[in-house]
Design a protein around this motif. Structure first.
Motif, PDB file in Angstrom:
ATOM      1  N   CYS A 143     -94.193  11.371 -12.935  1.00 33.53           N
ATOM      2  CA  CYS A 143     -94.047  12.409 -11.926  1.00 33.53           C
ATOM      3  C   CYS A 143     -94.055  13.788 -12.551  1.00 33.53           C
ATOM      4  O   CYS A 143     -93.922  13.945 -13.753  1.00 33.53           O
ATOM      5  N   GLY A 144     -94.241  14.788 -11.712  1.00 32.82           N
ATOM      6  CA  GLY A 144     -94.299  16.159 -12.215  1.00 32.82           C
ATOM      7  C   GLY A 144     -94.277  17.146 -11.072  1.00 32.82           C
ATOM      8  O   GLY A 144     -94.044  16.787  -9.920  1.00 32.82           O
ATOM      9  N   GLY A 145     -94.546  18.402 -11.403  1.00 34.07           N
ATOM     10  CA  GLY A 145     -94.528  19.451 -10.398  1.00 34.07           C
ATOM     11  C   GLY A 145     -93.109  19.823 -10.007  1.00 34.07           C
ATOM     12  O   GLY A 145     -92.136  19.395 -10.628  1.00 34.07           O
ATOM     13  N   PRO A 146     -92.959  20.603  -8.963  1.00 31.29           N
ATOM     14  CA  PRO A 146     -91.625  21.031  -8.535  1.00 31.29           C
ATOM     15  C   PRO A 146     -90.804  19.872  -7.987  1.00 31.29           C
ATOM     16  O   PRO A 146     -91.354  18.893  -7.490  1.00 31.29           O
ATOM     17  N   PHE A 147     -89.496  20.026  -8.081  1.00 26.93           N
ATOM     18  CA  PHE A 147     -88.571  18.992  -7.618  1.00 26.93           C
ATOM     19  C   PHE A 147     -88.044  19.348  -6.235  1.00 26.93           C
ATOM     20  O   PHE A 147     -87.616  20.475  -5.994  1.00 26.93           O
ATOM     21  N   ASP A 148     -88.106  18.400  -5.320  1.00 22.14           N
ATOM     22  CA  ASP A 148     -87.580  18.578  -3.976  1.00 22.14           C
ATOM     23  C   ASP A 148     -86.133  18.095  -3.979  1.00 22.14           C
ATOM     24  O   ASP A 148     -85.877  16.891  -3.985  1.00 22.14           O
ATOM     25  N   ALA A 149     -85.201  19.037  -3.983  1.00 21.86           N
ATOM     26  CA  ALA A 149     -83.790  18.671  -4.091  1.00 21.86           C
ATOM     27  C   ALA A 149     -83.311  17.876  -2.880  1.00 21.86           C
ATOM     28  O   ALA A 149     -82.466  16.992  -3.011  1.00 21.86           O
TER      29      ALA A 149
END
Length: 218
Positions: A196-202
């Protein structure tokens, strides 16, 4: 790290356990742009497929050669990013329909319903966690750093070490990744590494994207 059956990957890294915001700062950064996308598509021997609607994607298209003894990868070494990892054969969780990546983040999973290392065609898929709130960095924590020309070694259950060379690194939103290409049993032989990668959806507690690295026999 989740992967749906007939969608055995739409979230191949979506279920990377619960992640902390502090972890996101360290591993949520994007790679330095995609490289080798055209070459990766050419290996599949077909034009890129349109993105699937939702997580459902074909992952069992084609038939494995009859009478062939499948050679599973059991160890993966990637010097450029400091990886030496045990590889477990995994399948699909019947209850959840997800790709069963090993729970220990220092291990990676090989999709046992696809080609093995002996195959002369198709994509050998291995997937691993990028990190975990409880276990820290995963085996594929630095996968996004790989670049064309980097080498790796996959050792099979037959004891043979096979060398590969990276030809592409791509990042996709999980809803747009062409999984039928990466799980294909046809086209030129290749090794596909996914995390996985990219921004994290909290709120969803998952990363938005997948990092896909394609390597060919060296």
């Amino acid at each position: 790290m989740t992967v749906r059956h007939r969608g055995a990957l739409a979230a191949v890294a979506a279920g990377v356990a619960a992640l902390t915001v502090a972890t996101v700062v360290a591993c949520g950064s994007r790679p330095a742009g995609n490289v080798g996308a055209t070459e990766a598509a050419d290996l599949a021997g077909a034009a890129p497929s349109p993105p699937a609607a939702g997580p459902s994607v074909p992952v069992t298209r084609g038939e494995l050669p009859g009478g062939t003894r499948t050679v599973p990868p059991v160890r993966l070494v990637v010097p450029a990013i400091g990886v030496t990892a045990t590889v477990d054969a995994v399948g699909i969780n019947g209850a959840t329909g997800e790709f069963e990546v090993p729970p220990s983040v220092d291990r990676i999973g090989w999709y046992r319903h696809g080609p093995g290392l002996e195959a002369r065609a198709g994509s050998v898929v291995v997937a691993g966690h990028v990190d975990s709130a409880t276990q820290g960095e995963g085996a594929f924590f630095r996968l996004r750093e790989l670049d064309r020309g980097d080498t790796l070694t996959a050792t099979g259950g037959d004891g043979v070490r096979r060398e590969y060379r990276v030809v592409a690194r791509e990042e996709y939103r999980k809803t747009k990744i062409p999984l039928d290409r990466y799980f294909a049993r046809d086209g030129k032989p290749r090794l596909t590494l996914i995390t996985c990668g990219g921004p994290f959806d909290a709120e969803a507690r998952r990363y938005r994207d997948n990092i896909v690295v394609t390597a060919v026999p060296a």
